[in-house]
Design a protein around this motif. Structure first.
Motif, PDB file in Angstrom:
ATOM      1  N   GLY A  19     -10.094  -6.387  -3.552  1.00  0.00           N
ATOM      2  CA  GLY A  19      -9.855  -4.981  -3.251  1.00  0.00           C
ATOM      3  C   GLY A  19      -8.388  -4.606  -3.187  1.00  0.00           C
ATOM      4  N   GLU A  20      -7.503  -5.484  -3.650  1.00  0.00           N
ATOM      5  CA  GLU A  20      -6.067  -5.190  -3.653  1.00  0.00           C
ATOM      6  C   GLU A  20      -5.681  -4.563  -4.989  1.00  0.00           C
ATOM      7  N   ASN A  21      -5.052  -3.398  -4.929  1.00  0.00           N
ATOM      8  CA  ASN A  21      -4.622  -2.720  -6.146  1.00  0.00           C
ATOM      9  C   ASN A  21      -3.309  -1.999  -5.869  1.00  0.00           C
ATOM     10  N   ARG A  22      -2.282  -2.804  -5.582  1.00  0.00           N
ATOM     11  CA  ARG A  22      -0.964  -2.272  -5.249  1.00  0.00           C
ATOM     12  C   ARG A  22       0.045  -2.624  -6.338  1.00  0.00           C
ATOM     13  N   GLU A  54      -6.552  -1.442 -15.683  1.00  0.00           N
ATOM     14  CA  GLU A  54      -5.801  -2.004 -14.563  1.00  0.00           C
ATOM     15  C   GLU A  54      -4.934  -3.195 -14.961  1.00  0.00           C
ATOM     16  N   ASN A 105      -2.104   0.813  -1.266  1.00  0.00           N
ATOM     17  CA  ASN A 105      -3.256   0.255  -1.959  1.00  0.00           C
ATOM     18  C   ASN A 105      -4.115   1.375  -2.550  1.00  0.00           C
ATOM     19  N   LYS A 106      -4.522   1.188  -3.829  1.00  0.00           N
ATOM     20  CA  LYS A 106      -5.356   2.183  -4.497  1.00  0.00           C
ATOM     21  C   LYS A 106      -6.784   1.665  -4.643  1.00  0.00           C
ATOM     22  N   LYS A 107      -7.651   2.590  -4.957  1.00  0.00           N
ATOM     23  CA  LYS A 107      -9.050   2.223  -5.140  1.00  0.00           C
ATOM     24  C   LYS A 107      -9.213   1.345  -6.377  1.00  0.00           C
ATOM     25  N   VAL A 108      -9.992   0.282  -6.244  1.00  0.00           N
ATOM     26  CA  VAL A 108     -10.216  -0.641  -7.351  1.00  0.00           C
ATOM     27  C   VAL A 108     -11.332  -0.119  -8.244  1.00  0.00           C
ATOM     28  N   ARG A 155     -14.508   0.034 -10.548  1.00  0.00           N
ATOM     29  CA  ARG A 155     -15.712  -0.790 -10.598  1.00  0.00           C
ATOM     30  C   ARG A 155     -16.420  -0.558 -11.929  1.00  0.00           C
TER      31      ARG A 155
END
Length: 773
Positions: free
Chosen positions: A303-306, A355, A437-440, A442
């Motif tokens: 869940g990390e999206n930095r 991403e 952190n941004k939304k990952v 799916r």
């Protein structure tokens, strides 16, 4: 000191200096920041940071015309010291106050001198205790690797040591040109011959200045440092990709010493050349981009999206490494680009996803900008392009558009750099770029299945093309890269590697399998580039250059496939069993290589100049230290750039031309206190350009017409014998006229150096009738 001993001492000095500045100093600064990375990756991070900083530091100081030993020293150690203070939170100010206070107490006789020294000694003991603790920890972690590292070093010395001990000259005919460019850096004149990638020249100039070694000595000896580090990069790449800690040594030792490689694929490593220097950064860039995919995937699963995350640091390492390939030589960038295409094919499932894709493209653009900016700055300030740029464009049939292409590149670099900075600041200000952190994203199971299917298309296409032209590729491989009596096992090896990669990719370890597939795709693409001329396709570069990179990847694929096979075989076993199996296999290969004579013959060093000439040049520089431009060497062209900073040089052919068709009014003078004359009694076959034996100096050779003074024409083939014979008989006649003035500086059965001392206000006339002019 013997010259061979001096060579070894200077080589060790260069090696320690290079590793110290590019690995040791960055490790001292950044250890706390990157200690969480594995040892092999830490070494590569230090190495890339060190090389990137040194090369770009030199380029910036050169463009500002303030590049001197003192500025290099200050901009190396002051930023390092300040960084150490900041990263390790060292209380410098309070420590200075403490020591100042103790000094004041000592002056007021409130503190004894022994007490003052005891306090300093306690501090030194604490420092050494911490250092020894870290050394002991590293030794404990890598204890089992030490025997293999020793064997690796011994193999390098066995294969290349004779080049350092016995071949003292330059190893390629264009090295005097590179010597000239480095001398230009000494004069704060970067791109002295025109715009050209200067990475190697900046590094050698930096080492020569910081270690107080003449530039020509660095050029003579750095080839072994360079070759050793190319092999180390391969070892570290495999260490970073393989689970087994021992199998990577098979790959590095195979690259260094296997006799199955064709001579042309490694002979250029015996000289200090920009293309081979740029190879140092290819595998690190590939490792960093592969680690990015793996780490980024793990981060997204958590869940990390930095922006600021571990995968971004890997991407920065990729950008710096890829930038250094372009800073060193355009061909290295082309090859790195081809390998990156292979990586994109192998990692297609991840590469084309939003991403991943935009971050990789941003890093790629950054790397190109970082490399081009110094060249663009020079071009915009009036520097012209160096001739090799036209030659490189001619290879791909675009010579007449060279300047236009570079102008377009300059405009693009300036526009992208300026525009990129503006866009980034505006997006940060507007909040569209955030460090939070941004939304990952799916993806549905169906979409993932679609991506997996699409991912199979590019590898299948590459394999189909490779299979279609397999005979031509295998022929090219056998001619220029890797030769076996029967090349069909190579196809079986490729098939086995592909199967192992696909099994790991789709059933066991997706990223591990993707690395094997990627390198296999890259090697097939390089094979097609290798034989593109034979296939009637446009050539990116000549086969004798491509084969070097093609051969470099053979051990990579072999060891990665072997490591994958061991992992598959013992997938349900204890990890220690995998390590034991790898150890047994590594030892078995090493034993077989010695028993079955799989080790290649020694190579390296220079045969373009007599050892005696290097010996005399070294001693002349020592004898005349501090007396620059008061002496002259008359010789063939090699010494011109070697002594350019210290003395004067006159070419043998020009000296002889000046007294051709002698008459009593002719006058040839050399206005320095000392003049040295180099004469080869048994002339060398320069660059092995003549098929046959070069005649020794003789009257029969001297009576022939003096060769034309056109490039190297007077020093190649049998013409060199004519030139040297004329010079030899001139010396004998001059010796008869002035027996007490012309003296022997050095002589053996192959070479003689005469010298004469003169009053600069009453010069000797060297124009005499010696019977052949």
């Amino acid at each position: 000191m013997y010259m061979s001993t001096l060579n070894v001492v200077q080589f060790i000095q260069l090696f320690i200096g290079y590793i110290g500045f590019t690995v040791g100093l960055p490790a001292l600064v950044f250890y706390r920041k990157i200690k969480k990375f594995p040892a092999a990756e830490r070494f590569l991070i230090y190495y890339i940071i060190g090389n990137f900083y040194v090369i770009n530091l030199v380029q910036i100081l050169e463009l500002l015309h303030i590049s001197y030993k003192i500025t290099l020293f200050l901009f190396t150690f002051v930023p390092a010291f300040l960084s150490i203070v900041k990263i390790y939170h060292i209380p410098v100010i309070s420590y200075v106050k403490k020591v100042s206070g103790e000094c004041r107490h000592y002056i007021l006789k409130e503190l004894g001198f022994k007490s003052f020294l005891r306090h300093r000694w306690q501090e030194i003991k604490v420092f050494f205790r911490v250092a020894l603790r870290n050394i002991r920890r590293l030794a404990k972690e890598n204890f089992l690797d030490v025997p293999f590292l020793v064997l690796f070093a011994l193999l390098v010395w066995k294969v290349c040591g004779s080049g350092i001990l016995n071949n003292w000259g330059f190893g390629a005919s264009d090295i005097p040109v590179h010597n000239y460019w480095i001398n230009g850096l000494v004069e704060n004149n970067i791109y002295i011959a025109g715009i050209y990638p200067m990475g190697m020249h900046c590094m050698l100039y930096y080492l020569a200045e910081m270690l107080s070694i003449p530039a020509y000595v660095a050029l003579r000896l750095f080839w072994l440092v360079q070759f050793s580090m190319i092999a180390v990069m391969l070892l570290l790449f495999l260490k970073g990709q393989c689970k087994n800690r021992f199998l990577p040594y098979i790959g590095s030792m195979m690259f260094v010493g296997a006799k199955f490689f064709v001579n042309i694929s490694y002979s250029r490593f015996g000289a200090t050349l920009p293309q081979e220097f740029g190879m140092l950064y290819i595998l690190p860039s590939v490792l960093f981009i592969m680690k990015f995919f793996k780490t980024r995937s793990e981060e997204l699963e958590k869940g990390e999206n930095r922006i600021r995350c571990t995968s971004s640091w890997y991407l920065l390492g990729f950008a710096m490494s890829f930038s250094l390939t372009l800073t060193s030589h355009f061909y290295d960038t082309i090859i790195a680009g081809v390998i990156c295409i292979g990586v994109a094919i192998g990692y297609g499932y991840w590469f084309w996803r939003r991403e991943y894709f935009f971050r990789i493209m941003t890093a790629g653009i950054m790397s190109l900008l970082m490399a081009f900016l110094p060249m663009v700055a020079a071009f915009l300030t009036g520097k012209s392009l160096q001739g090799s740029m036209y030659w490189a464009m001619n290879v791909i049939g675009l010579r007449e558009y060279t300047v236009l292409v570079f102008r377009i590149i300059c405009i693009a670099v300036v526009a992208i750099t300026a525009g990129g900075i503006v866009i980034v600041f505006r997006r940060i200000k507007s909040g569209k770029i955030s460090f939070e952190n941004k939304k990952v994203p799916r993806y549905s199971t169906f979409h993932k299945f679609q991506l997996q299917i699409y991912n199979l298309i590019p590898p299948a296409l590459v394999l189909w093309i490779g299979w279609k032209y397999r005979e031509t590729v295998l022929w090219g491989c056998k001619q220029t890269a890797f030769s076996l009596a029967d090349m069909n096992p190579v196809l079986f090896g490729i098939g086995a590697a592909l199967c192992i990669g696909l099994i790991l990719r789709y059933f066991l370890e997706p990223h591990k399998g993707a690395t094997i597939v990627s390198m296999l795709m890259a090697e097939i693409l390089l094979g097609l580039v290798l034989v593109s001329g034979a296939l009637g396709w446009p050539m990116l570069m000549e086969p004798y250059r491509v084969c070097i990179y093609f051969a470099y990847l053979i051990p990579v694929i072999a060891v990665m496939a072997l490591d994958g096979a061991v992992n598959i075989l013992f997938i349900c076993r204890l990890p220690k069993l995998q390590q034991v199996t790898g150890l047994i296999m590594t030892v078995a290969v090493i034993v077989c290589s010695t028993n079955y004579e799989w080790i290649r013959e020694p190579f390296g060093g220079g045969n373009l100049e007599m050892n005696e000439a290097i010996l005399c040049t070294t001693n002349i520089l020592k004898d005349n230290e501090g007396r620059n431009n008061t002496w002259t060497i008359v010789s063939a062209n090699d010494e011109l750039r070697m002594i350019e900073e210290y003395g004067r040089h006159s070419e043998t052919i020009e000296f002889l031309e000046d007294m051709e068709h002698w008459n009593r009014t002719k006058e040839v003078t050399i206005p320095t206190e000392k003049v040295y004359f180099y004469i080869e009694k048994k002339p060398i076959n320069y660059a092995n350009g003549y098929v046959g034996k070069i005649p020794e100096v003789s009257e029969e050779q001297a009576i022939q017409s003096l060769p034309q003074n056109s490039g190297l024409a007077a020093y190649t083939g049998t013409r060199r014998s004519v030139t040297m014979s004329r010079m030899y008989y001139w010396a004998q006649q001059f010796l008869e006229l002035y027996p007490n003035e012309l003296k022997v500086y050095y002589e053996n059965d192959r070479f003689v150096c005469y010298y004469i001392e003169q009053n600069v206000y009453c010069l000797y006339n060297f124009a005499i009738d010696y019977g052949y002019n």
